[in-house]
Design an enzyme around this catalytic site. Structure first.
Site, PDB file in Angstrom:
ATOM      1  N   LYS A  77      52.739  35.115  18.180  1.00 51.19           N
ATOM      2  CA  LYS A  77      51.705  34.082  18.238  1.00 51.19           C
ATOM      3  C   LYS A  77      50.355  34.787  18.134  1.00 51.19           C
ATOM      4  CE  LYS A  77      55.280  32.465  20.882  1.00 51.19           C
ATOM      5  NZ  LYS A  77      56.407  33.275  21.369  1.00 51.19           N
ATOM      6  N   HIS A 108      58.543  35.858  16.039  1.00 52.15           N
ATOM      7  CA  HIS A 108      58.278  35.212  17.325  1.00 52.15           C
ATOM      8  C   HIS A 108      56.826  35.424  17.762  1.00 52.15           C
ATOM      9  CE1 HIS A 108      59.221  34.593  21.790  1.00 52.15           C
ATOM     10  NE2 HIS A 108      59.683  33.508  21.204  1.00 52.15           N
ATOM     11  N   LYS A 127      55.200  35.825  29.677  1.00 50.44           N
ATOM     12  CA  LYS A 127      55.895  37.095  29.428  1.00 50.44           C
ATOM     13  C   LYS A 127      54.947  38.227  29.821  1.00 50.44           C
ATOM     14  CE  LYS A 127      57.128  34.204  25.678  1.00 50.44           C
ATOM     15  NZ  LYS A 127      58.297  33.606  26.149  1.00 50.44           N
ATOM     16  N   ASP A 142      37.304  35.407  12.369  1.00 55.93           N
ATOM     17  CA  ASP A 142      36.234  36.285  11.872  1.00 55.93           C
ATOM     18  C   ASP A 142      36.426  37.753  12.250  1.00 55.93           C
ATOM     19  OD1 ASP A 142      35.030  34.068  10.774  1.00 55.93           O
ATOM     20  OD2 ASP A 142      33.661  33.744  12.460  1.00 55.93           O
ATOM     21  N   HIS A 163      57.188  30.222  31.478  1.00 55.92           N
ATOM     22  CA  HIS A 163      57.358  30.720  30.116  1.00 55.92           C
ATOM     23  C   HIS A 163      56.507  31.962  29.840  1.00 55.92           C
ATOM     24  CE1 HIS A 163      57.095  30.413  25.575  1.00 55.92           C
ATOM     25  NE2 HIS A 163      58.390  30.227  25.762  1.00 55.92           N
ATOM     26  N   ASP A 202      51.748  48.517  39.450  1.00 53.99           N
ATOM     27  CA  ASP A 202      50.812  49.163  40.381  1.00 53.99           C
ATOM     28  C   ASP A 202      49.410  48.545  40.359  1.00 53.99           C
ATOM     29  OD1 ASP A 202      52.875  50.829  41.025  1.00 53.99           O
ATOM     30  OD2 ASP A 202      52.104  52.576  39.962  1.00 53.99           O
TER      31      ASP A 202
END
Length: 509
Positions: free
Chosen positions: A245, A243, A429, A250, A427, A434
């Site tokens: 990404k 899952h 996450k 470089d 979508h 604090d």
């Protein structure tokens, strides 16, 4: 691949001939099925029982097998079998991954850190590293990328400026307008001599066709499928997905976060005309760990996770480790997956949230917490911490949406604030604690991300980007509707029943 498909077809053909023979000569097929079916159900139930799974998972499987036996057997074969058989293979992979990390750690690459963090941040970095997270890195700058326009603009700019290599990895990669634009940019760079490696998940990107991928292969791009679903190992790999990404250019610029590649992430979907998401751009020493994670997955997917293969990557071309001297704060990359012995990301997030003194803000499209996470959030709210959850107003899955909402009641009663994003699909996450520590990455706040998927998060300590995350949260709360306990109580009895049913099977999602 073709040989494996032929083998499968051969096995199915032999099995069909045997069944026809039995049906005509020895015992009617209907009678045979009538005998085998209850034995199969009892056998599966016994296996689930002796595996000592969590009580919630065991109960959920029993209910599915009793209420929907046909669907239950199919779901078990695809998703329910214990980790042990798959882990036997993954364990060898994990041993090699650990060796890879140890060898890489032995290379200095000028990664020594002289951190200047407060006591709480220093303690968290040390504990999270013990949980399996990477070493904390200073001299690293980060930039919060809000939504698809910002994210893909930055990624395309980095690709166009590449001089040595481009590493790209996605769970979902679509062959639509933005997917084609990025692919064509990769092809141009490959033609100019840049090394390009393109890694995609076999399930999440299963709609990618040969005619889309072939132009990349023709110019020398390595196109790799992570755990194909069209193989004899389908039943062992379908439940363990990559899952992550990741984009690395470089070894100096990297990206990770919530966005896959697809037009919907730019708000071009009829169902979700507004797609709210967050991504992170990283430059500096933290890319050392991000690069290592990509290479682990790449070498695993190409069956080259061995010392002979990875030696070629142990140089400054892939790990330049160029620190950004004026950078403030620090970044710690944490990865976990089904090959790990422990749930590193889940444990890191619990530790971060458990350190809260004032606030815990969470953005997640799927909220199916384990009992420890649920209890921590409830107790934090009851103790006076400002706990908020930002959740989609409209989900992309009825099952997961209703299962998620089944957890709202105990949270609302404890004083947790839950916000429904009214303008589109949320979508992102993100966890913010604090206004000082934040995590952003690919992991949802659910059991699947914690235990079954290959995931990655970046933990930010005392960085200016943390304040940008706070500002985005505040705007998102303004664009949301708060779900009050009084209003939530008024939902229909049908909805309550649906929530309860989905709650029962939520450990399986």
């Amino acid at each position: 691949m073709k040989n494996r498909v032929v083998q499968l077809l051969f096995v199915f053909t032999i099995a069909a001939i045997m069944l026809i023979f039995l049906n005509k000569t020895i015992i009617p097929l209907s009678t045979l099925i009538g005998l085998l079916w209850p034995i199969t159900l009892i056998g599966i139930a016994f296996v689930i029982f002796i595996e000592n799974r969590s009580p919630q998972s065991t109960l959920a499987w029993f209910l599915v097998l009793i209420i929907l036996p046909g669907i239950g057997v199919f779901m078990y074969l695809l998703f329910g079998r214990s980790h042990w058989r798959r882990r036997k293979h993954l364990h060898r992979s994990e041993e090699r991954r650990v060796l890879f990390r140890e060898i890489l750690a032995g290379k200095s690459f000028d990664l020594e850190n002289s951190l200047s963090l407060n006591e709480r941040s220093t303690y968290l970095t040390q504990v999270i590293q013990k949980f399996g997270g990477g070493p904390v890195a200073n001299e690293t700058t980060t930039k919060l990328l809000t939504n698809g326009d910002e994210t893909f603009t930055e990624i395309l700019r980095a690709i166009e400026n590449a001089t040595h290599h481009i590493h790209i990895q996605y769970y979902i990669y679509r062959s639509d307008e933005i997917g084609t634009e990025i692919r064509d940019a990769l092809i141009r760079k490959a033609k100019s001599g840049v090394i390009v490696r393109f890694l995609y998940d076999g399930l999440g990107s299963n709609k990618l066709k040969k005619n889309f991928l072939q132009p990349m292969k023709e110019v020398g791009i390595e196109v790799i499928e992570f755990d194909s679903i069209l193989s004899p190992w389908l039943l062992e790999t379908v439940n363990y997905r990559n899952h992550r990404k990741i984009v690395i250019v470089d070894g100096t610029i990297g990206f990770t976060g919530g966005l896959n590649v697809g037009d919907e992430y730019l708000g071009r979907s009829k169902k979700f005309p507004i797609w709210r998401d967050s991504h992170l751009k990283i430059e500096g020493k933290a890319l050392f760990k991000l690069q290592a994670i990509f290479l682990e997955d790449y070498l695993y997917a190409t069956s080259r996770l061995n010392t002979e293969s990875w030696n070629q990557y142990m140089d400054r071309a892939y790990f330049p480790a160029q620190g950004i001297q004026q950078a403030e704060g620090a970044v710690q990359i944490v990865a976990s997956g089904p090959s790990s012995d422990d749930t590193s990301i889940r444990n890191a997030l619990l530790k971060i949230m458990g350190s809260a003194k004032k606030s815990i803000w969470i953005a997640t499209p799927y909220f199916i917490p384990d009992q420890e996470t649920l209890t921590l959030l409830r107790l934090s709210a009851l103790s006076g911490v400002d706990v908020r959850i930002l959740y989609p107003g409209k989900g992309d899955s009825i099952i997961s949406d209703q299962a998620s909402q089944s957890y709202f009641t105990p949270l609302l009663k404890a004083g947790v604030s839950i916000y429904s994003y009214k303008d589109g699909f949320m979508h992102a996450k993100i966890v913010l604690v604090d206004d000082e520590v934040a995590s952003i990455g690919t992991a949802n706040m659910d059991i699947r991300s914690f235990e079954l998927n290959y995931e990655i998060i970046a933990v930010l300590y005392e960085s200016k980007t943390v304040l940008d995350i706070k500002n985005d949260f505040e705007q998102d709360f303004k664009d949301s509707i708060e779900i009050t306990w009084a209003a939530f109580q008024k939902r229909s009895i049908q909805k309550r029943i649906l929530e309860s049913l989905m709650r029962l099977i939520s450990p399986l999602l």
